[in-house]
Each structure stands twice: as C-alpha cells, then as structure tokens.
Design a protein around this motif. Structure first.
Motif, PDB file in Angstrom:
ATOM      1  N   LEU A   1      -3.348   0.993   9.269  1.00 34.87           N
ATOM      2  CA  LEU A   1      -2.543   1.206   8.057  1.00 34.87           C
ATOM      3  C   LEU A   1      -1.076   1.451   8.417  1.00 34.87           C
ATOM      4  CD1 LEU A   1      -4.777   3.342   5.660  1.00 34.87           C
ATOM      5  CD2 LEU A   1      -4.716   0.877   6.022  1.00 34.87           C
ATOM      6  N   LEU A   2      -0.870   2.118   9.548  1.00 35.36           N
ATOM      7  CA  LEU A   2       0.517   2.337   9.987  1.00 35.36           C
ATOM      8  C   LEU A   2       1.162   1.024  10.409  1.00 35.36           C
ATOM      9  CD1 LEU A   2       0.046   5.592  12.099  1.00 35.36           C
ATOM     10  CD2 LEU A   2       1.215   5.391   9.900  1.00 35.36           C
ATOM     11  N   ALA A   3       0.322   0.147  10.971  1.00 39.79           N
ATOM     12  CA  ALA A   3       0.852  -1.129  11.458  1.00 39.79           C
ATOM     13  C   ALA A   3       1.082  -2.125  10.317  1.00 39.79           C
ATOM     14  CB  ALA A   3      -0.110  -1.731  12.476  1.00 39.79           C
ATOM     15  N   TYR A   4       0.401  -1.932   9.205  1.00 44.33           N
ATOM     16  CA  TYR A   4       0.542  -2.848   8.063  1.00 44.33           C
ATOM     17  C   TYR A   4       1.993  -2.783   7.553  1.00 44.33           C
ATOM     18  CZ  TYR A   4      -0.321  -4.641   3.287  1.00 44.33           C
ATOM     19  OH  TYR A   4      -0.279  -5.340   2.106  1.00 44.33           O
ATOM     20  N   GLU A   5       2.652  -3.933   7.510  1.00 47.52           N
ATOM     21  CA  GLU A   5       4.103  -3.914   7.246  1.00 47.52           C
ATOM     22  C   GLU A   5       4.460  -3.435   5.845  1.00 47.52           C
ATOM     23  OE1 GLU A   5       6.600  -7.309   6.820  1.00 47.52           O
ATOM     24  OE2 GLU A   5       4.997  -8.607   6.118  1.00 47.52           O
TER      25      GLU A   5
ATOM     26  N   GLY B   1      12.378  -5.489   1.181  1.00 42.74           N
ATOM     27  CA  GLY B   1      11.482  -4.826   2.126  1.00 42.74           C
ATOM     28  C   GLY B   1      10.464  -3.864   1.570  1.00 42.74           C
ATOM     29  N   VAL B   2      10.232  -3.853   0.252  1.00 37.90           N
ATOM     30  CA  VAL B   2       9.248  -2.896  -0.249  1.00 37.90           C
ATOM     31  C   VAL B   2       8.673  -3.374  -1.581  1.00 37.90           C
ATOM     32  CG1 VAL B   2      10.947  -1.445  -1.447  1.00 37.90           C
ATOM     33  CG2 VAL B   2       8.850  -0.419  -0.614  1.00 37.90           C
TER      34      VAL B   2
ATOM     35  N   LYS C   1       5.439   9.727  13.952  1.00 38.94           N
ATOM     36  CA  LYS C   1       4.014   9.403  13.832  1.00 38.94           C
ATOM     37  C   LYS C   1       3.783   7.924  13.545  1.00 38.94           C
ATOM     38  CE  LYS C   1       2.639  14.019  12.367  1.00 38.94           C
ATOM     39  NZ  LYS C   1       2.418  14.917  11.237  1.00 38.94           N
ATOM     40  N   GLY C   2       4.846   7.162  13.435  1.00 42.96           N
ATOM     41  CA  GLY C   2       4.692   5.717  13.248  1.00 42.96           C
ATOM     42  C   GLY C   2       4.941   5.227  11.833  1.00 42.96           C
ATOM     43  N   VAL C   3       5.364   6.140  10.935  1.00 42.71           N
ATOM     44  CA  VAL C   3       5.645   5.718   9.559  1.00 42.71           C
ATOM     45  C   VAL C   3       7.003   5.012   9.526  1.00 42.71           C
ATOM     46  CG1 VAL C   3       6.128   6.551   7.223  1.00 42.71           C
ATOM     47  CG2 VAL C   3       4.271   7.553   8.560  1.00 42.71           C
TER      48      VAL C   3
ATOM     49  N   LEU D   1       0.841  -1.189   0.000  1.00 47.68           N
ATOM     50  CA  LEU D   1       0.000   0.000   0.000  1.00 47.68           C
ATOM     51  C   LEU D   1       0.881   1.245   0.000  1.00 47.68           C
ATOM     52  CD1 LEU D   1      -2.815   1.401   0.369  1.00 47.68           C
ATOM     53  CD2 LEU D   1      -2.361   1.330   2.839  1.00 47.68           C
ATOM     54  N   GLY D   2       0.666   2.099  -0.994  1.00 44.27           N
ATOM     55  CA  GLY D   2       1.346   3.393  -0.999  1.00 44.27           C
ATOM     56  C   GLY D   2       0.370   4.459  -0.534  1.00 44.27           C
TER      57      GLY D   2
END
Lengths: 305, 320
Positions: free
Chosen positions: A159-163, B19-20, A185-187, A143-144
């Motif tokens: 969404l932040l937690a999604y690896e 990783g991406v 912020k968790g990014v 996801l971008g």
C-alpha cells in the motif's frame, strides 16, 4: 497515462493514471455535473460509538459512526448514480470493505466512473485481501488511508508502494511530529484535513478544547515544513482556513492554485445529498435527481459569490 | 496541484490538478502542493515550541551575497530596524501574521562587543521596504532577493540573474553569450551581446583576485592561481602578475587584456639614475609625472617584463 476523457458542461476533462486532471474550458467554467462526489455508504464502523452511546476509538468522528450502524442499499445508490458522465470521480468512505461495497466498486468501474476509496488505517489488515484486489485489478484508482497515530504501524508495504495512496491526517487530532515522521515510514502523499466541529467532533472539541487548539496552533507554525518532506501535500477547504494556507501564496498564485470545489456529498445510508459531509443543508435524494441537485448547488454558490 | 492557465490568443483556460485523486470523503483536495508546485509557495520561518521566533541579526558586510530565504531576509530587516521603532513594529506584525508566531524576539545588537553584533554595510542600507505589504513580499516571497556587495569591484555578470516563479512557470535567465579567458577555466555568461563596459565588468569578476605566474610571454606557460586561502597567500611566490585595467587598458578590438607586475619602483630607480639630484629632495609633482611616464613606458614596451597579454573570447552560445 490517460484513463478518462469526458465532456462536462463547457469543459473537456482528462484524467490520468497518477491522479492528474486537466480541465479545459472557454471563458467561465460551467459544469453540468460535479467533478467528484463524496459518498458515504455505511454508518457502521468498529471504531465508532458503542451501542450505549459511549465514545469509540475515534471519539472525534464527524460522521458519527456507530459500532452497530448499517450499510446502505447499493441498488438504490446505483439508481441515483446512473447517467453520470463516465470519468466522474467517486470518493467512497469505507468503514468496512464488505462484499456489497466491493461489488459496488466493481460496478462503478464497469460503468466508467473513477472510484477512489478511503479506509481507516486500523481496518487495513482486516480488509487487505479485498483491498489488494481492488488495487491490483484497478477497480479503484486512488486509495485514501485515514491515519490513526494511536495504532501500531503495520501498513503493508504494497500500500505504501502504490503510487496513488494518500494518507489523510487531521490537524487538531494528529500531532505535527507524528505526521512529520510518516515521511520516514515511506508515506509519499498526505491530505491534511481541518478539524470538524460536527458530529462527535463537537463534544470531542468541547472536552479537549485546549489540546485541539494547541495542536492546530502547532500545525499553523510548522505545516510549511511538510512541503519538502512529502511528494504531495494537499488540504481540504477546512484545513485551508484553519491553517491559513493562503498566507503561503501571493494573491496571483492563490487564484491559480486554489480552484475550490466542484463536488457534493451523498449520504446513501440516510438517503440525502448535501454540499459536504459537514453540512446540515440536507436534500432528500427522492425529491431531486442528482443533476437537478447539482445545478441548484452551483446556482446557490453563484448567488453567494 | 491545481494550475489555471490562460492561453494566449483565445479565452481557453486550463485547470490542472497534479498527482492526486479525490479520495477524501468529506471535502475535496482544494489545494495540492506537489514537487513542481513548491517553488510557488512563499517561504516561512518556524516558531519554536513556545511559538517564539528569535532573530539573531547578522553581519551584512561588503562581500557579494544574495539570499532569498525568509530567515536571512527577516534577520536583515531586524538589523535594518534596530534604531527605528515604527519599522520594528511593522516587522513584528508581518512576521506574526505570516508565521502564526505568538511573539518575535530580537537578539541583534549594534554594540560591537556583543556576540550578536549586527550591522549592514552603508552600501546596502535602504533596500528593505518598511511598509507592511512591501515587507511581507520582501521577506517571504522567494522571488524577492536580497543582494549585497560593494562599489569597489564587480560581481559576476550573472550575479543579479535569478529564476522567477510566476504564473505557474519558472522563468530562468537565458544566457546567449559566454566570456572566457585563454588558459583559465572559469567563465561567465551574458543575456545580451556584451558592450565594452560589460566585458570589462565580466573580466573583473573573473580575474580580480587571480594571480598569473608567467616566466615568458608564451601563453602555454601561463599558470592562473585563484586559490586565495590564507595559507596559499602566505606560501605563494610574490613573482606574479595581476589584472589591473587602470594600468594597462583592455584591447577590446583584439580581445586582449593585460596582467601586470608593479613597475613603479623600477620607474623610480630609472628616474633617479637619470636625475641623481632628485635623490636629495622630496619628489615634486613634476618628478611624479615623469616617473609615471617612465612606468607607462615600461609597461607598454614590446615583450615587457612587466606585462603579460591574455586573450579573452566572447562566444555566442547556440541553443542554450
């Protein structure tokens, strides 16, 4: 975990659930098909230009999105994508996660393709229900999120937690300080895009030359700081040039870490292929099939090199 | 991360992205820097909000030091170029190119009254490349290390061993031998089985500033004091033994080195008792030679009150 393995030309391509990809090949890499395709499925965007032509929220949009734009014909698009090797990545830009797009993504997944979606941060809340399904069921693999600094920060924690969430930021538009703060912020992963003087980006640059130039300069000065702030920092080709990223590598390591692009762009709304979304070298998708187009593209690239 | 690796023995190559996923709808992730890629990225120096990099210089003295960060190495180059305009120009160009800075300012001064008084010890001069490419690699490549020290002592044998980041891999030194001293906690390591000179250097690096307190020859009663803080130096008893190989050589065959106490004054006293006339004149070279022989005798006598033997061990490490 391995999620796809396929033959592409002389290469054996393996894709893993965290986005890692290993390509093994003999001698020189010769692909039958690109490794990923960027697909535009709609010109309609709530942040695009108004019907009367006045700029919208994203006045720099290089894709020239319109508030009254239109969505592509997904059946026609599917016909163009048939016969692609299973495992190929499809990077889909979504201005709005419509039912049609949702079903198209399901179709991609069912056909063994790897659909990855990019959505504007400002549209997340509107589309979160469908987005959650796409992530939780595994219809999309990556996801971008196009970051917009002017918006209130309300990105859902799931969404932040999604690896496999990657935040897209733009050098020249987003300030370095704002992007630096994303880490707090968790990014965890960011993709830095270069500033595109294409589409609305031309006028935006002409009216804001000093601001954009100064902003890019600051990115050049401080981009290195981000390497220790985020788990992954990636760059598109334009950002590599604009931010002079090669200065951070020895010649030897640059040849190892920069493996260029093996991709192209499909504008499914206007029905054409192009080397990238910022290219004017458009090829009507009814004049060449997708394999012929790619072969031609690779041949031209070889000639240029 | 993308890594291209050629495997030995055939022409098979690998391209790795780490990783991406490809999420960008305009162009691909051409370069990704993930956690395990970071060490392959060259270092940088950050200009301030006005695009200025300020180098304060520094004092690069005779202590043992090693640095691979760009700022310290740039400061070193700034000091090295203080009286060399051509070198200074190259330095400015390289820093501007690598950082995007608009200008580079130097605050370092060779005036010892200045708060930015800067110098490089004579032993360390000449290590800084002055050509453009060499300087670029020296300052910004984390594989380029600035080592400093002196010729009055020995650094730890591991001092010059640093990890190297090359070809997508981190190459760490592999130590196969360990040198330890009975009763003392610190150890050092060697890549190859050390020869006598290397053992001597290793022991020096471990023991040069260590004081041994030992009332008897029983190693169980030995106490090694390596706290060299000013307060400890002021408060501790002077009744200690020191590691001095020039007075009592290392016995490599039996794995014994010696800590010694000053026997010089005792030797003089002994000489004066035997030769009372020497008290009334300046000592001749003959006198000093005799005193030295007495001193050696005092140190070498069995159960000498002036020496304490200490065992050391060289052990082969398994599987490290």
């Amino acid at each position: 975990m391995l999620i796809a393995n396929y033959k592409n030309g002389n290469a054996d391509v393996s894709l893993y659930s965290d986005g890692s990809r290993i390509i093994e090949y003999d001698d020189i890499l010769k692909l039958d098909m690109c490794l990923n395709i960027d697909i535009r499925v709609s010109t309609k965007c709530a942040f695009g230009a108004k019907a009367d032509g006045t700029p919208g929220f994203c006045g720099f949009c290089h894709e020239s999105a319109l508030q009254n734009g239109k969505e592509c014909d997904y059946e026609e698009l599917k016909n163009k994508l048939l016969d692609l090797p299973k495992g190929i990545e499809l990077a889909i830009g979504a201005n709005e996660l419509t039912y049609g797009l949702f079903m198209f993504i399901k179709w991609c997944d069912a056909n063994g393709y790897i659909p990855n979606l990019t959505i504007n941060q400002g549209h997340i809340r509107r589309d979160i229900d469908r987005l959650s399904i796409l992530i939780n069921v595994g219809y999309i693999k990556g996801l971008g999120i196009s970051y917009r600094s002017g918006l209130k920060w309300d990105v859902p924690s799931e969404l932040l937690a999604y690896e496999n969430t990657v935040f897209h930021v733009i050098a020249g538009i987003d300030t370095f300080a704002e992007v630096e703060e994303l880490a707090a912020k968790g990014v965890k992963k960011i993709l830095i895009l270069g500033y595109k003087t294409f589409g609305y980006g031309v006028n935006y640059f002409n009216f804001n030359t000093d601001d954009v130039s100064k902003n890019i300069k600051q990115w050049i000065w401080w981009v290195h700081k981000l390497f220790n702030k985020f788990d992954v920092v990636s760059f598109d080709n334009l950002a590599l040039e604009q931010l002079k990223i090669n200065r951070f590598f020895t010649n030897e390591n640059w040849s190892i870490f920069n493996n260029g692009e093996h991709s192209f762009y499909i504008n499914a709304v206007d029905g054409y292929f192009a080397p990238s979304s910022r290219s004017n070298e458009k090829t009507d998708w009814n004049k060449k099939n997708i394999f012929e187009y790619f072969k031609n593209l690779e041949k031209n690239a070889e000639t240029r090199n | 991360m993308h890594v291209k690796q050629s495997q030995k023995g055939n022409n098979m190559s690998k391209l790795i992205r780490k990783g991406v996923f490809e999420t960008n709808s305009s162009s691909a992730h051409s370069v990704s820097i993930a956690d395990d890629t970071k060490e392959f990225v060259l270092d940088s120096i950050y200009p301030d909000q006005n695009g200025v990099i300020t180098l304060d210089g520094g004092e690069f003295g005779w202590d043992w030091f090693k640095h691979n960060d760009a700022l310290t190495k740039a400061n070193y180059a700034a000091v090295a170029s203080m009286n060399n305009d051509a070198f200074r120009c190259v330095l400015v160009d390289v820093i501007k190119e690598m950082t995007g800075a608009d200008s580079v300012e130097f605050l370092c001064s060779d005036d010892y009254k200045s708060s930015n008084h800067s110098y490089i010890d004579h032993d360390s001069y000449g290590v800084c490349p002055e050509n453009r490419e060499g300087l670029k690699q020296f300052i910004f490549n984390k594989n380029s290390w600035l080592f400093g020290g002196n010729d009055n002592g020995s650094p730890d044998p591991t001092f010059y061993h640093v990890p190297e980041f090359k070809g997508g891999k981190m190459i760490k030194p592999e130590y196969r031998y360990e040198l330890s001293v009975e009763g003392y906690g610190k150890k050092t390591k060697f890549i190859n089985n050390p020869i006598e000179d290397e053992i001597s250097s290793g022991l020096s690096s471990l023991l040069d500033y260590v004081k041994l307190y030992a009332l008897s020859h029983d190693p169980a009663c030995y106490y090694f004091d390596d706290d060299n803080s000013i307060s400890n130096q002021m408060n501790r008893s002077n009744n200690y033994f020191e590691f001095q190989t020039w007075k009592t050589p290392i016995d490599y065959e039996n794995g014994i080195c010696y800590f010694v106490k000053d026997a010089h004054w005792s030797a003089i006293r002994e000489y004066e008792v035997a030769n009372p006339e020497s008290k009334n004149r300046d000592n001749t070279s003959e006198d000093w030679k005799a005193i030295r022989e007495i001193e050696e005798g005092l140190l070498k006598q069995e159960n000498s009150p002036y020496t304490r033997p200490v065992k050391f061990f060289v052990k082969e490490l398994g599987g490290e």
